[in-house]
Design a protein around this motif. Structure first.
Motif, PDB file in Angstrom:
ATOM      1  N   ARG A 147       8.080  -7.122  -7.860  1.00  0.00           N
ATOM      2  CA  ARG A 147       6.954  -6.798  -6.984  1.00  0.00           C
ATOM      3  C   ARG A 147       7.360  -5.838  -5.874  1.00  0.00           C
ATOM      4  O   ARG A 147       6.606  -4.929  -5.515  1.00  0.00           O
ATOM      5  CB  ARG A 147       6.365  -8.070  -6.364  1.00  0.00           C
ATOM      6  N   LEU A 169       5.406  -2.393  -5.016  1.00  0.00           N
ATOM      7  CA  LEU A 169       4.646  -2.242  -3.772  1.00  0.00           C
ATOM      8  C   LEU A 169       5.081  -0.998  -3.004  1.00  0.00           C
ATOM      9  O   LEU A 169       4.244  -0.265  -2.466  1.00  0.00           O
ATOM     10  CB  LEU A 169       4.814  -3.492  -2.900  1.00  0.00           C
ATOM     11  N   SER A 222      -2.564  -1.604   3.119  1.00  0.00           N
ATOM     12  CA  SER A 222      -2.656  -2.859   2.367  1.00  0.00           C
ATOM     13  C   SER A 222      -1.376  -3.185   1.613  1.00  0.00           C
ATOM     14  O   SER A 222      -1.182  -4.318   1.167  1.00  0.00           O
ATOM     15  CB  SER A 222      -3.848  -2.822   1.400  1.00  0.00           C
ATOM     16  N   CYS A 223      -0.485  -2.207   1.494  1.00  0.00           N
ATOM     17  CA  CYS A 223       0.817  -2.444   0.840  1.00  0.00           C
ATOM     18  C   CYS A 223       1.918  -2.795   1.831  1.00  0.00           C
ATOM     19  O   CYS A 223       2.975  -3.283   1.425  1.00  0.00           O
ATOM     20  CB  CYS A 223       1.240  -1.203   0.059  1.00  0.00           C
ATOM     21  N   ALA A 262      -3.385   2.451   2.138  1.00  0.00           N
ATOM     22  CA  ALA A 262      -1.922   2.404   2.093  1.00  0.00           C
ATOM     23  C   ALA A 262      -1.395   1.222   2.898  1.00  0.00           C
ATOM     24  O   ALA A 262      -0.434   0.555   2.490  1.00  0.00           O
ATOM     25  CB  ALA A 262      -1.340   3.708   2.624  1.00  0.00           C
ATOM     26  N   GLY A 306      -4.214  -6.707   3.479  1.00  0.00           N
ATOM     27  CA  GLY A 306      -3.319  -6.777   2.320  1.00  0.00           C
ATOM     28  C   GLY A 306      -2.409  -7.986   2.377  1.00  0.00           C
ATOM     29  O   GLY A 306      -2.176  -8.648   1.358  1.00  0.00           O
ATOM     30  N   SER A 326      -2.932  -3.388   6.572  1.00  0.00           N
ATOM     31  CA  SER A 326      -1.763  -4.252   6.411  1.00  0.00           C
ATOM     32  C   SER A 326      -2.136  -5.720   6.545  1.00  0.00           C
ATOM     33  O   SER A 326      -1.688  -6.564   5.760  1.00  0.00           O
ATOM     34  CB  SER A 326      -0.700  -3.875   7.447  1.00  0.00           C
ATOM     35  N   PRO A 350       2.571  -6.849   2.449  1.00  0.00           N
ATOM     36  CA  PRO A 350       3.120  -7.429   1.228  1.00  0.00           C
ATOM     37  C   PRO A 350       4.533  -6.932   0.902  1.00  0.00           C
ATOM     38  O   PRO A 350       5.379  -7.705   0.458  1.00  0.00           O
ATOM     39  CB  PRO A 350       2.120  -6.999   0.147  1.00  0.00           C
ATOM     40  N   THR A 351       4.784  -5.648   1.157  1.00  0.00           N
ATOM     41  CA  THR A 351       6.120  -5.105   0.871  1.00  0.00           C
ATOM     42  C   THR A 351       7.169  -5.753   1.760  1.00  0.00           C
ATOM     43  O   THR A 351       8.215  -6.204   1.276  1.00  0.00           O
ATOM     44  CB  THR A 351       6.134  -3.576   1.073  1.00  0.00           C
ATOM     45  N   TYR A 355      -2.485 -10.905  -0.321  1.00  0.00           N
ATOM     46  CA  TYR A 355      -1.230 -11.088  -1.051  1.00  0.00           C
ATOM     47  C   TYR A 355      -0.726 -12.527  -0.912  1.00  0.00           C
ATOM     48  O   TYR A 355      -0.268 -13.130  -1.878  1.00  0.00           O
ATOM     49  CB  TYR A 355      -0.205 -10.102  -0.502  1.00  0.00           C
ATOM     50  N   ALA A 367       3.649   1.985  -4.776  1.00  0.00           N
ATOM     51  CA  ALA A 367       2.211   2.098  -4.496  1.00  0.00           C
ATOM     52  C   ALA A 367       1.967   2.679  -3.105  1.00  0.00           C
ATOM     53  O   ALA A 367       1.110   3.558  -2.928  1.00  0.00           O
ATOM     54  CB  ALA A 367       1.541   0.732  -4.630  1.00  0.00           C
ATOM     55  N   LEU A 368       2.715   2.211  -2.121  1.00  0.00           N
ATOM     56  CA  LEU A 368       2.585   2.739  -0.761  1.00  0.00           C
ATOM     57  C   LEU A 368       2.842   4.239  -0.746  1.00  0.00           C
ATOM     58  O   LEU A 368       2.064   5.019  -0.179  1.00  0.00           O
ATOM     59  CB  LEU A 368       3.560   2.022   0.176  1.00  0.00           C
TER      60      LEU A 368
END
Length: 195
Positions: free
Chosen positions: A70, A74, A103-104, A101, A54, A51, A107-108, A58, A77-78
């Motif tokens: 986005r 995101l 890493s999303c 995971a 990411g 996280s 950003p989310t 991001y 993707a997660l």
């Protein structure tokens, strides 16, 4: 306040919260099944490292795609990455999948707050942010509770798939009703609707 954008951010954030709430309990169950209960600490750390990385990557980029696009991407993707976590052959592979995971995650959540901020006027920004935060917390609580009820009833790989559905489905649902942007030659974005 543009209610549709805020509602989309709330729905996606609740789905992500459910997914992450379920994941916390599934990591405990997975560690116990591998007879290494202490491993849950470094699995959670892998999520946090992913996280952080990411979020830094991001934030370092200037995004031309609107946040409303986005955000569901995101979340999707997660969900997709975590859906394969349950078939990890060992805890090392699980840690790697969880890190990817992760890493999303930042950003989310960052994008959800940005969308909420953009759709609110000056006097409503705090309220919009509170809706996003409350949706995440409620989702996380619900995800943990539902996983607690099902973790002993279903195979562990199936629990991972079920746990990722709220994030993935909320992303798909929001994408399906959001007009998508299309790049013009000059680099500007215009709205493109499939209807």
């Amino acid at each position: 306040m543009r209610d549709n954008a805020l509602l989309e951010a709330v729905v996606v954030t609740a789905g992500v919260g459910m997914c992450l709430g379920a994941l916390s309990l599934l990591l405990v169950a997975c560690s116990e099944r591998h007879k290494e209960p202490a491993a849950v600490a470094w699995l959670e750390a892998a999520l946090a490292v992913g996280s952080t990385a990411g979020g830094l990557a991001y934030g370092a980029r200037a995004w031309r795609v609107p946040g409303r696009i986005r955000l569901p991407l995101l979340a999707l993707a997660l969900g997709l990455v975590l859906s394969v976590a349950g078939i990890s052959p060992n805890l090392w592979v699980l840690g790697l999948v969880v890190c990817v995971a992760g890493s999303c995650v930042a950003p989310t959540l960052t994008t959800a707050y940005l969308v909420a901020d953009e759709c609110a006027d000056t006097s409503g920004r705090t309220r919009a942010g509170t809706w996003v935060n409350s949706a995440f917390n409620a989702g996380a609580s619900g995800g943990t509770a539902l996983t607690g009820l099902t973790v002993d009833l279903l195979p562990l790989w199936c629990c991972f798939v079920v746990a990722t559905l709220p994030a993935a489905l909320s992303g798909v649902a929001v994408l399906a009703r959001t007009p998508l942007p299309r790049a013009e030659e000059g680099g500007r974005w215009q709205r493109l609707s499939f209807r």
